[in-house]
Design a protein around this motif. Sequence first.
Motif, short mmCIF file in Angstrom:
data_model
loop_
_atom_site.label_atom_id
_atom_site.label_comp_id
_atom_site.label_asym_id
_atom_site.label_seq_id
_atom_site.Cartn_x
_atom_site.Cartn_y
_atom_site.Cartn_z
N GLU A 30 0.82 -1.21 0.00
CA GLU A 30 0.00 0.00 0.00
C GLU A 30 0.86 1.26 0.00
OE1 GLU A 30 -3.16 0.29 2.84
OE2 GLU A 30 -3.91 -1.71 2.37
N LEU A 31 1.88 1.30 0.84
CA LEU A 31 2.73 2.49 0.90
C LEU A 31 3.52 2.67 -0.39
CD1 LEU A 31 4.05 2.45 4.59
CD2 LEU A 31 2.12 3.71 3.61
N ALA A 32 3.97 1.56 -0.98
CA ALA A 32 4.72 1.66 -2.24
C ALA A 32 3.83 2.22 -3.34
CB ALA A 32 5.27 0.29 -2.63
N PHE A 33 2.62 1.68 -3.49
CA PHE A 33 1.72 2.17 -4.54
C PHE A 33 1.26 3.59 -4.26
CE2 PHE A 33 1.25 -2.40 -5.55
CZ PHE A 33 1.60 -2.31 -6.89
N SER A 34 1.03 3.94 -3.00
CA SER A 34 0.67 5.33 -2.66
C SER A 34 1.81 6.27 -3.01
CB SER A 34 0.34 5.45 -1.17
OG SER A 34 -0.83 4.76 -0.86
N THR A 35 3.04 5.88 -2.69
CA THR A 35 4.20 6.71 -2.99
C THR A 35 4.35 6.90 -4.49
OG1 THR A 35 5.33 5.94 -0.99
CG2 THR A 35 6.69 6.93 -2.69
N MET A 36 4.25 5.81 -5.26
CA MET A 36 4.40 5.91 -6.72
C MET A 36 3.30 6.76 -7.35
SD MET A 36 5.82 2.21 -7.94
CE MET A 36 4.76 1.15 -6.97
N ALA A 37 2.10 6.74 -6.76
CA ALA A 37 0.98 7.50 -7.30
C ALA A 37 0.91 8.92 -6.75
CB ALA A 37 -0.33 6.77 -7.00
N GLY A 38 1.77 9.23 -5.78
CA GLY A 38 1.74 10.57 -5.19
C GLY A 38 0.55 10.79 -4.28
N ILE A 39 0.03 9.71 -3.69
CA ILE A 39 -1.13 9.79 -2.80
C ILE A 39 -0.63 9.88 -1.36
CG2 ILE A 39 -3.17 8.55 -1.95
CD1 ILE A 39 -3.31 7.17 -4.69
N ASP A 40 -1.22 10.80 -0.58
CA ASP A 40 -0.86 10.90 0.84
C ASP A 40 -1.18 9.60 1.55
OD1 ASP A 40 0.01 13.53 0.66
OD2 ASP A 40 -1.98 14.34 1.08
N TYR A 41 -0.42 9.32 2.60
CA TYR A 41 -0.61 8.07 3.33
C TYR A 41 -1.91 8.04 4.13
CZ TYR A 41 4.21 6.83 2.22
OH TYR A 41 5.37 6.52 1.58
N ASP A 42 -2.54 9.19 4.36
CA ASP A 42 -3.81 9.17 5.10
C ASP A 42 -5.00 8.88 4.19
OD1 ASP A 42 -3.75 11.56 3.76
OD2 ASP A 42 -4.32 12.80 5.47
N THR A 43 -4.72 8.63 2.90
CA THR A 43 -5.75 8.28 1.93
C THR A 43 -5.54 6.84 1.49
OG1 THR A 43 -5.75 10.57 1.14
CG2 THR A 43 -6.77 8.92 -0.29
N ALA A 44 -6.60 6.04 1.48
CA ALA A 44 -6.52 4.66 1.03
C ALA A 44 -6.33 4.64 -0.48
CB ALA A 44 -7.78 3.90 1.43
N LEU A 45 -5.93 3.49 -1.01
CA LEU A 45 -5.67 3.38 -2.44
C LEU A 45 -6.90 3.64 -3.30
CD1 LEU A 45 -3.22 0.34 -2.53
CD2 LEU A 45 -2.68 2.77 -2.78
N ASP A 46 -8.09 3.43 -2.75
CA ASP A 46 -9.32 3.70 -3.52
C ASP A 46 -9.75 5.16 -3.43
OD1 ASP A 46 -10.30 3.92 -0.95
OD2 ASP A 46 -11.79 2.32 -1.16
N GLY A 47 -8.95 6.01 -2.76
CA GLY A 47 -9.25 7.43 -2.66
C GLY A 47 -10.02 7.83 -1.42
N SER A 48 -10.52 6.86 -0.66
CA SER A 48 -11.27 7.17 0.56
C SER A 48 -10.29 7.47 1.70
CB SER A 48 -12.18 6.00 0.94
OG SER A 48 -11.40 4.86 1.27
N ALA A 49 -10.80 8.12 2.73
CA ALA A 49 -9.99 8.39 3.92
C ALA A 49 -9.81 7.09 4.71
CB ALA A 49 -10.65 9.45 4.79
N ARG A 50 -8.62 6.88 5.21
CA ARG A 50 -8.38 5.69 6.03
C ARG A 50 -9.14 5.83 7.34
NH1 ARG A 50 -4.18 2.35 4.31
NH2 ARG A 50 -2.85 3.31 2.75
N GLU A 51 -9.66 4.72 7.84
CA GLU A 51 -10.38 4.72 9.11
C GLU A 51 -9.62 3.85 10.11
OE1 GLU A 51 -14.50 3.81 8.85
OE2 GLU A 51 -14.72 4.93 6.98
N TYR A 52 -9.53 4.32 11.34
CA TYR A 52 -8.83 3.60 12.39
C TYR A 52 -9.68 3.61 13.66
CZ TYR A 52 -4.87 3.79 9.32
OH TYR A 52 -4.06 3.63 8.24
N PRO A 53 -9.68 2.51 14.38
CA PRO A 53 -10.49 2.45 15.61
C PRO A 53 -10.08 3.51 16.62
CG PRO A 53 -9.67 0.27 15.01
CD PRO A 53 -9.03 1.24 14.09
N SER A 54 -8.78 3.83 16.69
CA SER A 54 -8.32 4.79 17.69
C SER A 54 -8.50 6.23 17.24
CB SER A 54 -6.83 4.55 18.00
OG SER A 54 -6.07 4.82 16.83
#
Length: 175
Positions: A133-157
């Motif tokens: 995920e981080l490799a594909f996000s980096t190559m695509a220029g996507i911030d790490y707080d965004t999932a690969l499908d473009g949605s915001a990442r969700e975390y229980p905490s």
Amino acid sequence: MASTDFTQLLDNEKNVWVKRAWKHAREHSFIMKFAGSDMNSMIHRINELTPTERGEKAIIRLVPDMIGNGVTGDNLLEGNEEALKAFDTEIFIDQLRHATRNTGRMNDQKTVINFREEARDKLGNWLSRIIDELAFSTMAGIDYDTALDGSAREYPSKVDPLSTLSFGFCLNYTS
């Protein structure tokens, strides 16, 4: 009163366990199939970084392939040489960790599931997924707080650990 517990993992055993988890992650990661230590690998895996004084980033020198067409036949080669170019890339160093905790040896006795093997396998799977995920996000220029499908990442905490990773990429041209 002091007690001795020989079932606790020794430091060497912990190192072997961690190396096996990393090996599992490398073998199951899609992106690592393209990585190698050879400069002709699609993804160049660098094991030794040149640290800076503060230790928070490393500098890697990149020399891209030649792009000229050369000369044909008996045409003069001298004067038509191509200069090599070099770039410095700064890589910011950070860590991302994950863990699971065993409830105790008594619970281990009550089940047929081997906790250490399962934990190593599941942590290895987690690590391979995160690497991809981080490799594909980096190559695509996507911030790490965004999932690969473009949605915001969700975390229980409600705290996104990936968005707090130090991430930086800087190209400096040197002729």
